[in-house]
Design a protein around this motif. Structure first.
Motif, PDB file in Angstrom:
ATOM      1  N   GLN A 170      58.654  23.714  40.988  1.00  0.00           N
ATOM      2  CA  GLN A 170      58.562  24.280  39.638  1.00  0.00           C
ATOM      3  C   GLN A 170      59.789  23.910  38.814  1.00  0.00           C
ATOM      4  O   GLN A 170      59.673  23.516  37.652  1.00  0.00           O
ATOM      5  CB  GLN A 170      58.455  25.807  39.701  1.00  0.00           C
ATOM      6  CG  GLN A 170      57.139  26.330  40.180  1.00  0.00           C
ATOM      7  CD  GLN A 170      57.168  27.838  40.383  1.00  0.00           C
ATOM      8  OE1 GLN A 170      58.229  28.452  40.544  1.00  0.00           O
ATOM      9  NE2 GLN A 170      55.993  28.437  40.381  1.00  0.00           N
ATOM     10  N   GLN A 171      60.969  24.043  39.419  1.00  0.00           N
ATOM     11  CA  GLN A 171      62.208  23.722  38.709  1.00  0.00           C
ATOM     12  C   GLN A 171      62.274  22.235  38.349  1.00  0.00           C
ATOM     13  O   GLN A 171      62.660  21.865  37.248  1.00  0.00           O
ATOM     14  CB  GLN A 171      63.423  24.115  39.560  1.00  0.00           C
ATOM     15  CG  GLN A 171      63.537  25.593  39.814  1.00  0.00           C
ATOM     16  CD  GLN A 171      63.629  26.381  38.529  1.00  0.00           C
ATOM     17  OE1 GLN A 171      64.455  26.104  37.666  1.00  0.00           O
ATOM     18  NE2 GLN A 171      62.770  27.377  38.390  1.00  0.00           N
ATOM     19  N   ARG A 172      61.879  21.380  39.289  1.00  0.00           N
ATOM     20  CA  ARG A 172      61.889  19.938  39.049  1.00  0.00           C
ATOM     21  C   ARG A 172      60.933  19.558  37.925  1.00  0.00           C
ATOM     22  O   ARG A 172      61.273  18.777  37.038  1.00  0.00           O
ATOM     23  CB  ARG A 172      61.511  19.205  40.333  1.00  0.00           C
ATOM     24  CG  ARG A 172      61.544  17.699  40.197  1.00  0.00           C
ATOM     25  CD  ARG A 172      60.855  17.007  41.331  1.00  0.00           C
ATOM     26  NE  ARG A 172      59.470  17.466  41.415  1.00  0.00           N
ATOM     27  CZ  ARG A 172      58.749  17.518  42.529  1.00  0.00           C
ATOM     28  NH1 ARG A 172      59.266  17.147  43.670  1.00  0.00           N
ATOM     29  NH2 ARG A 172      57.508  17.931  42.515  1.00  0.00           N
ATOM     30  N   ASP A 173      59.721  20.135  37.944  1.00  0.00           N
ATOM     31  CA  ASP A 173      58.734  19.819  36.916  1.00  0.00           C
ATOM     32  C   ASP A 173      59.184  20.286  35.539  1.00  0.00           C
ATOM     33  O   ASP A 173      59.024  19.581  34.545  1.00  0.00           O
ATOM     34  CB  ASP A 173      57.378  20.439  37.272  1.00  0.00           C
ATOM     35  CG  ASP A 173      56.753  19.800  38.506  1.00  0.00           C
ATOM     36  OD1 ASP A 173      57.197  18.705  38.903  1.00  0.00           O
ATOM     37  OD2 ASP A 173      55.818  20.417  39.066  1.00  0.00           O
ATOM     38  N   GLU A 174      59.760  21.482  35.493  1.00  0.00           N
ATOM     39  CA  GLU A 174      60.251  22.008  34.215  1.00  0.00           C
ATOM     40  C   GLU A 174      61.381  21.135  33.669  1.00  0.00           C
ATOM     41  O   GLU A 174      61.405  20.793  32.477  1.00  0.00           O
ATOM     42  CB  GLU A 174      60.748  23.440  34.408  1.00  0.00           C
ATOM     43  CG  GLU A 174      61.216  24.088  33.129  1.00  0.00           C
ATOM     44  CD  GLU A 174      61.695  25.502  33.350  1.00  0.00           C
ATOM     45  OE1 GLU A 174      62.514  25.961  32.532  1.00  0.00           O
ATOM     46  OE2 GLU A 174      61.261  26.153  34.324  1.00  0.00           O
ATOM     47  N   LEU A 175      62.297  20.740  34.523  1.00  0.00           N
ATOM     48  CA  LEU A 175      63.405  19.889  34.099  1.00  0.00           C
ATOM     49  C   LEU A 175      62.903  18.521  33.648  1.00  0.00           C
ATOM     50  O   LEU A 175      63.370  17.986  32.639  1.00  0.00           O
ATOM     51  CB  LEU A 175      64.417  19.742  35.238  1.00  0.00           C
ATOM     52  CG  LEU A 175      65.693  18.995  34.918  1.00  0.00           C
ATOM     53  CD1 LEU A 175      66.451  19.674  33.788  1.00  0.00           C
ATOM     54  CD2 LEU A 175      66.553  18.909  36.165  1.00  0.00           C
ATOM     55  N   SER A 176      61.945  17.973  34.346  1.00  0.00           N
ATOM     56  CA  SER A 176      61.377  16.676  33.964  1.00  0.00           C
ATOM     57  C   SER A 176      60.741  16.737  32.583  1.00  0.00           C
ATOM     58  O   SER A 176      60.884  15.806  31.789  1.00  0.00           O
ATOM     59  CB  SER A 176      60.336  16.229  34.984  1.00  0.00           C
ATOM     60  OG  SER A 176      60.942  15.939  36.199  1.00  0.00           O
ATOM     61  N   ARG A 177      60.028  17.824  32.297  1.00  0.00           N
ATOM     62  CA  ARG A 177      59.414  17.979  30.966  1.00  0.00           C
ATOM     63  C   ARG A 177      60.472  18.012  29.874  1.00  0.00           C
ATOM     64  O   ARG A 177      60.341  17.374  28.840  1.00  0.00           O
ATOM     65  CB  ARG A 177      58.569  19.257  30.916  1.00  0.00           C
ATOM     66  CG  ARG A 177      57.194  19.101  31.506  1.00  0.00           C
ATOM     67  CD  ARG A 177      56.294  20.270  31.139  1.00  0.00           C
ATOM     68  NE  ARG A 177      56.782  21.532  31.687  1.00  0.00           N
ATOM     69  CZ  ARG A 177      56.525  21.968  32.926  1.00  0.00           C
ATOM     70  NH1 ARG A 177      55.803  21.238  33.735  1.00  0.00           N
ATOM     71  NH2 ARG A 177      57.003  23.119  33.346  1.00  0.00           N
ATOM     72  N   LYS A 178      61.547  18.767  30.116  1.00  0.00           N
ATOM     73  CA  LYS A 178      62.620  18.865  29.121  1.00  0.00           C
ATOM     74  C   LYS A 178      63.309  17.519  28.906  1.00  0.00           C
ATOM     75  O   LYS A 178      63.526  17.086  27.776  1.00  0.00           O
ATOM     76  CB  LYS A 178      63.667  19.885  29.565  1.00  0.00           C
ATOM     77  CG  LYS A 178      63.219  21.310  29.467  1.00  0.00           C
ATOM     78  CD  LYS A 178      64.334  22.226  29.945  1.00  0.00           C
ATOM     79  CE  LYS A 178      63.899  23.662  29.948  1.00  0.00           C
ATOM     80  NZ  LYS A 178      64.955  24.563  30.438  1.00  0.00           N
ATOM     81  N   GLN A 217      74.427  23.428  30.615  1.00  0.00           N
ATOM     82  CA  GLN A 217      73.789  24.151  31.717  1.00  0.00           C
ATOM     83  C   GLN A 217      74.781  24.445  32.838  1.00  0.00           C
ATOM     84  O   GLN A 217      74.720  25.499  33.455  1.00  0.00           O
ATOM     85  CB  GLN A 217      72.613  23.350  32.282  1.00  0.00           C
ATOM     86  CG  GLN A 217      71.406  23.328  31.383  1.00  0.00           C
ATOM     87  CD  GLN A 217      70.879  24.711  31.085  1.00  0.00           C
ATOM     88  OE1 GLN A 217      70.995  25.187  29.971  1.00  0.00           O
ATOM     89  NE2 GLN A 217      70.324  25.341  32.073  1.00  0.00           N
ATOM     90  N   GLN A 219      61.843  32.817  40.416  1.00  0.00           N
ATOM     91  CA  GLN A 219      61.009  33.719  39.635  1.00  0.00           C
ATOM     92  C   GLN A 219      60.400  34.745  40.564  1.00  0.00           C
ATOM     93  O   GLN A 219      60.073  34.451  41.704  1.00  0.00           O
ATOM     94  CB  GLN A 219      59.897  32.944  38.928  1.00  0.00           C
ATOM     95  CG  GLN A 219      60.401  31.950  37.930  1.00  0.00           C
ATOM     96  CD  GLN A 219      59.253  31.159  37.319  1.00  0.00           C
ATOM     97  OE1 GLN A 219      58.119  31.273  37.741  1.00  0.00           O
ATOM     98  NE2 GLN A 219      59.556  30.338  36.345  1.00  0.00           N
TER      99      GLN A 219
END
Length: 68
Positions: free
Chosen positions: A32-40, A56, A65
């Motif tokens: 989840q963290q990797r996917d969120e960071l990739s989107r940003k 950061q 979470q």
């Protein structure tokens, strides 16, 4: 003969193991963290990415979470 006993004991231990319900899934959290960071980061320039990590690094702490 010692190896045969070890195999039997190991198999017996596997059969006697109890399943434990996870309260936190580390692999799921990491993904989840990797996917969120990739989107940003995909929308940022190199300079924006560097600035993002500088900010950061000084402000946030990664926490999982809560799942219900």
């Amino acid at each position: 003969m010692g190896i045969d006993n070890w195999k039997y004991d190991h198999q017996e231990n596997l059969l006697n193991m109890k399943t434990i319900e996870k309260t936190f899934d580390a692999v799921k959290f990491m993904r989840q963290q990797r996917d969120e960071l990739s989107r940003k980061l995909s929308k940022m320039s190199k300079e924006e990415i560097l600035e993002y990590f500088r900010k950061q690094n000084s402000i946030s702490t990664v926490r999982p979470q809560k799942t219900l």
